[in-house]
Design a protein around this motif. Structure first.
Motif, PDB file in Angstrom:
ATOM      1  N   VAL A 115      44.335  10.686 -21.648  1.00  0.00           N
ATOM      2  CA  VAL A 115      44.929  10.567 -22.973  1.00  0.00           C
ATOM      3  C   VAL A 115      44.445  11.753 -23.804  1.00  0.00           C
ATOM      4  CG1 VAL A 115      45.134   9.172 -25.071  1.00  0.00           C
ATOM      5  CG2 VAL A 115      44.959   8.046 -22.836  1.00  0.00           C
ATOM      6  N   VAL A 116      45.381  12.507 -24.386  1.00  0.00           N
ATOM      7  CA  VAL A 116      45.049  13.652 -25.232  1.00  0.00           C
ATOM      8  C   VAL A 116      45.588  13.345 -26.619  1.00  0.00           C
ATOM      9  CG1 VAL A 116      45.243  16.132 -25.561  1.00  0.00           C
ATOM     10  CG2 VAL A 116      45.197  15.175 -23.235  1.00  0.00           C
ATOM     11  N   LYS A 117      44.661  13.290 -27.609  1.00  0.00           N
ATOM     12  CA  LYS A 117      44.990  12.794 -28.950  1.00  0.00           C
ATOM     13  C   LYS A 117      44.694  13.834 -30.019  1.00  0.00           C
ATOM     14  CE  LYS A 117      43.935   8.760 -31.805  1.00  0.00           C
ATOM     15  NZ  LYS A 117      43.136   7.524 -31.850  1.00  0.00           N
ATOM     16  N   ASN A 118      45.606  13.940 -30.985  1.00  0.00           N
ATOM     17  CA  ASN A 118      45.444  14.836 -32.133  1.00  0.00           C
ATOM     18  C   ASN A 118      44.489  14.175 -33.133  1.00  0.00           C
ATOM     19  OD1 ASN A 118      45.771  16.922 -33.897  1.00  0.00           O
ATOM     20  ND2 ASN A 118      47.974  16.669 -34.157  1.00  0.00           N
ATOM     21  N   LEU A 119      43.356  14.807 -33.420  1.00  0.00           N
ATOM     22  CA  LEU A 119      42.357  14.219 -34.314  1.00  0.00           C
ATOM     23  C   LEU A 119      42.509  14.649 -35.761  1.00  0.00           C
ATOM     24  CD1 LEU A 119      39.192  14.425 -32.046  1.00  0.00           C
ATOM     25  CD2 LEU A 119      40.749  12.484 -32.388  1.00  0.00           C
ATOM     26  N   ASP A 120      43.343  15.647 -36.028  1.00  0.00           N
ATOM     27  CA  ASP A 120      43.577  16.077 -37.410  1.00  0.00           C
ATOM     28  C   ASP A 120      45.027  16.531 -37.535  1.00  0.00           C
ATOM     29  OD1 ASP A 120      43.648  18.763 -36.412  1.00  0.00           O
ATOM     30  OD2 ASP A 120      41.479  18.922 -36.660  1.00  0.00           O
ATOM     31  N   SER A 121      45.376  17.155 -38.606  1.00  0.00           N
ATOM     32  CA  SER A 121      46.776  17.545 -38.815  1.00  0.00           C
ATOM     33  C   SER A 121      47.106  18.909 -38.222  1.00  0.00           C
ATOM     34  CB  SER A 121      47.111  17.527 -40.306  1.00  0.00           C
ATOM     35  OG  SER A 121      46.258  18.429 -40.989  1.00  0.00           O
ATOM     36  N   GLY A 122      46.193  19.463 -37.419  1.00  0.00           N
ATOM     37  CA  GLY A 122      46.490  20.704 -36.714  1.00  0.00           C
ATOM     38  C   GLY A 122      47.478  20.439 -35.595  1.00  0.00           C
ATOM     39  N   GLN A 123      47.983  21.488 -35.017  1.00  0.00           N
ATOM     40  CA  GLN A 123      49.021  21.326 -34.011  1.00  0.00           C
ATOM     41  C   GLN A 123      48.430  21.049 -32.630  1.00  0.00           C
ATOM     42  OE1 GLN A 123      51.885  24.519 -32.404  1.00  0.00           O
ATOM     43  NE2 GLN A 123      52.968  23.510 -34.075  1.00  0.00           N
ATOM     44  N   LEU A 124      48.843  19.939 -32.052  1.00  0.00           N
ATOM     45  CA  LEU A 124      48.538  19.615 -30.664  1.00  0.00           C
ATOM     46  C   LEU A 124      49.806  19.862 -29.870  1.00  0.00           C
ATOM     47  CD1 LEU A 124      47.040  18.374 -28.246  1.00  0.00           C
ATOM     48  CD2 LEU A 124      47.727  16.121 -29.114  1.00  0.00           C
ATOM     49  N   SER A 125      49.702  20.633 -28.811  1.00  0.00           N
ATOM     50  CA  SER A 125      50.869  20.889 -27.986  1.00  0.00           C
ATOM     51  C   SER A 125      50.541  20.593 -26.533  1.00  0.00           C
ATOM     52  CB  SER A 125      51.338  22.346 -28.134  1.00  0.00           C
ATOM     53  OG  SER A 125      50.347  23.237 -27.676  1.00  0.00           O
ATOM     54  N   LEU A 126      51.587  20.425 -25.750  1.00  0.00           N
ATOM     55  CA  LEU A 126      51.445  20.366 -24.301  1.00  0.00           C
ATOM     56  C   LEU A 126      52.447  21.333 -23.713  1.00  0.00           C
ATOM     57  CD1 LEU A 126      50.316  19.362 -21.660  1.00  0.00           C
ATOM     58  CD2 LEU A 126      52.007  17.515 -21.715  1.00  0.00           C
ATOM     59  N   ASP A 127      51.922  22.296 -22.985  1.00  0.00           N
ATOM     60  CA  ASP A 127      52.755  23.238 -22.260  1.00  0.00           C
ATOM     61  C   ASP A 127      52.904  22.755 -20.816  1.00  0.00           C
ATOM     62  OD1 ASP A 127      54.193  25.390 -21.371  1.00  0.00           O
ATOM     63  OD2 ASP A 127      52.726  26.902 -21.939  1.00  0.00           O
ATOM     64  N   CYS A 128      51.780  22.581 -20.118  1.00  0.00           N
ATOM     65  CA  CYS A 128      51.851  22.096 -18.742  1.00  0.00           C
ATOM     66  C   CYS A 128      50.494  21.571 -18.285  1.00  0.00           C
ATOM     67  CB  CYS A 128      52.371  23.173 -17.802  1.00  0.00           C
ATOM     68  SG  CYS A 128      51.454  24.716 -17.872  1.00  0.00           S
ATOM     69  N   ILE A 129      50.506  20.938 -17.135  1.00  0.00           N
ATOM     70  CA  ILE A 129      49.332  20.324 -16.522  1.00  0.00           C
ATOM     71  C   ILE A 129      49.215  20.866 -15.106  1.00  0.00           C
ATOM     72  CG2 ILE A 129      48.372  18.144 -15.671  1.00  0.00           C
ATOM     73  CD1 ILE A 129      50.165  16.792 -17.896  1.00  0.00           C
ATOM     74  N   ASP A 130      48.017  21.246 -14.708  1.00  0.00           N
ATOM     75  CA  ASP A 130      47.752  21.622 -13.323  1.00  0.00           C
ATOM     76  C   ASP A 130      46.790  20.609 -12.723  1.00  0.00           C
ATOM     77  OD1 ASP A 130      49.284  23.890 -13.708  1.00  0.00           O
ATOM     78  OD2 ASP A 130      47.618  25.309 -13.529  1.00  0.00           O
ATOM     79  N   THR A 131      47.019  20.242 -11.467  1.00  0.00           N
ATOM     80  CA  THR A 131      46.120  19.354 -10.733  1.00  0.00           C
ATOM     81  C   THR A 131      46.152  19.732  -9.257  1.00  0.00           C
ATOM     82  OG1 THR A 131      45.594  17.056 -10.175  1.00  0.00           O
ATOM     83  CG2 THR A 131      47.916  17.584 -10.503  1.00  0.00           C
ATOM     84  N   ASP A 132      45.136  19.306  -8.525  1.00  0.00           N
ATOM     85  CA  ASP A 132      45.144  19.518  -7.076  1.00  0.00           C
ATOM     86  C   ASP A 132      45.842  18.365  -6.368  1.00  0.00           C
ATOM     87  OD1 ASP A 132      43.190  17.568  -7.524  1.00  0.00           O
ATOM     88  OD2 ASP A 132      41.929  18.253  -5.890  1.00  0.00           O
ATOM     89  N   GLY A 133      46.251  17.364  -7.120  1.00  0.00           N
ATOM     90  CA  GLY A 133      46.950  16.213  -6.560  1.00  0.00           C
ATOM     91  C   GLY A 133      48.357  16.139  -7.097  1.00  0.00           C
ATOM     92  N   TYR A 134      48.690  15.008  -7.704  1.00  0.00           N
ATOM     93  CA  TYR A 134      50.037  14.828  -8.226  1.00  0.00           C
ATOM     94  C   TYR A 134      50.042  13.801  -9.350  1.00  0.00           C
ATOM     95  CZ  TYR A 134      49.725  11.036  -4.793  1.00  0.00           C
ATOM     96  OH  TYR A 134      49.301   9.965  -4.063  1.00  0.00           O
ATOM     97  N   LEU A 135      51.015  13.922 -10.245  1.00  0.00           N
ATOM     98  CA  LEU A 135      51.214  12.925 -11.287  1.00  0.00           C
ATOM     99  C   LEU A 135      51.760  11.658 -10.651  1.00  0.00           C
ATOM    100  CD1 LEU A 135      52.801  14.894 -14.272  1.00  0.00           C
ATOM    101  CD2 LEU A 135      50.392  14.508 -13.750  1.00  0.00           C
TER     102      LEU A 135
END
Length: 154
Positions: A115-135
């Motif tokens: 879980v990735v959460k925005n803690l203030d009013s700054g910009q939270l973005s998601l570009d991509c995720i890398d893993t050695d496994g899979y979603l």
């Protein structure tokens, strides 16, 4: 090997990339789609609202989050992997796209909840995720279209 803050335009050997458009990533709150050639895959999602978050599950032992680092003010977010939370600041003195902003490389080989959460009013973005496994499917705990058998990326 990439380090935190460096550009990671493509996944390194042994890693598999998942774009923010993957249906196994759940966004909660007010998120905006951004089409931009500077982003991995040509797009990203972002939120400027406190407490908005995204979540996903993956099977594997390694995780990387790739986002933009932004100018101006603090941009604190929490990254929780299973029950362990790390606070990171997405602020930088200049904008960096496709930056490695979080890495965890010594997880047990199992399904992990992130879980990735925005803690203030700054910009939270998601570009991509890398893993050695899979979603995996957020409810079924398995990869869609394939049996739940893990094989490392080579």
């Amino acid at each position: 090997m990439a380090t935190i803050g460096q550009v990671l335009a493509t996944p390194e050997s042994g890693w598999r990339r998942y774009e923010q458009t993957d249906s196994r990533i759940l966004f909660t709150g007010t998120w905006v789609d951004l089409t931009d050639t500077y982003q991995s895959g040509g797009s990203s999602k972002y939120s400027n609202t406190t407490n908005d978050y995204y979540s996903f599950k993956f099977f594997g032992t390694k995780l990387r989050l790739i986002n933009a680092l932004w100018e101006g003010g603090t941009r604190n977010v929490s990254v929780t992997v299973d029950n362990t939370t790390t606070i990171i600041d997405l602020y930088n003195t200049s904008v960096i796209y496709k930056a490695l902003v979080f890495e965890s490389t010594e997880l047990t080989q199992e399904v992990h909840t992130v879980v990735v959460k925005n803690l203030d009013s700054g910009q939270l973005s998601l570009d991509c995720i890398d893993t050695d496994g899979y979603l995996v499917h957020p409810i079924l705990n398995q990869e869609i279209g394939r049996a739940h058998v893990w094989t490392p990326v080579t």
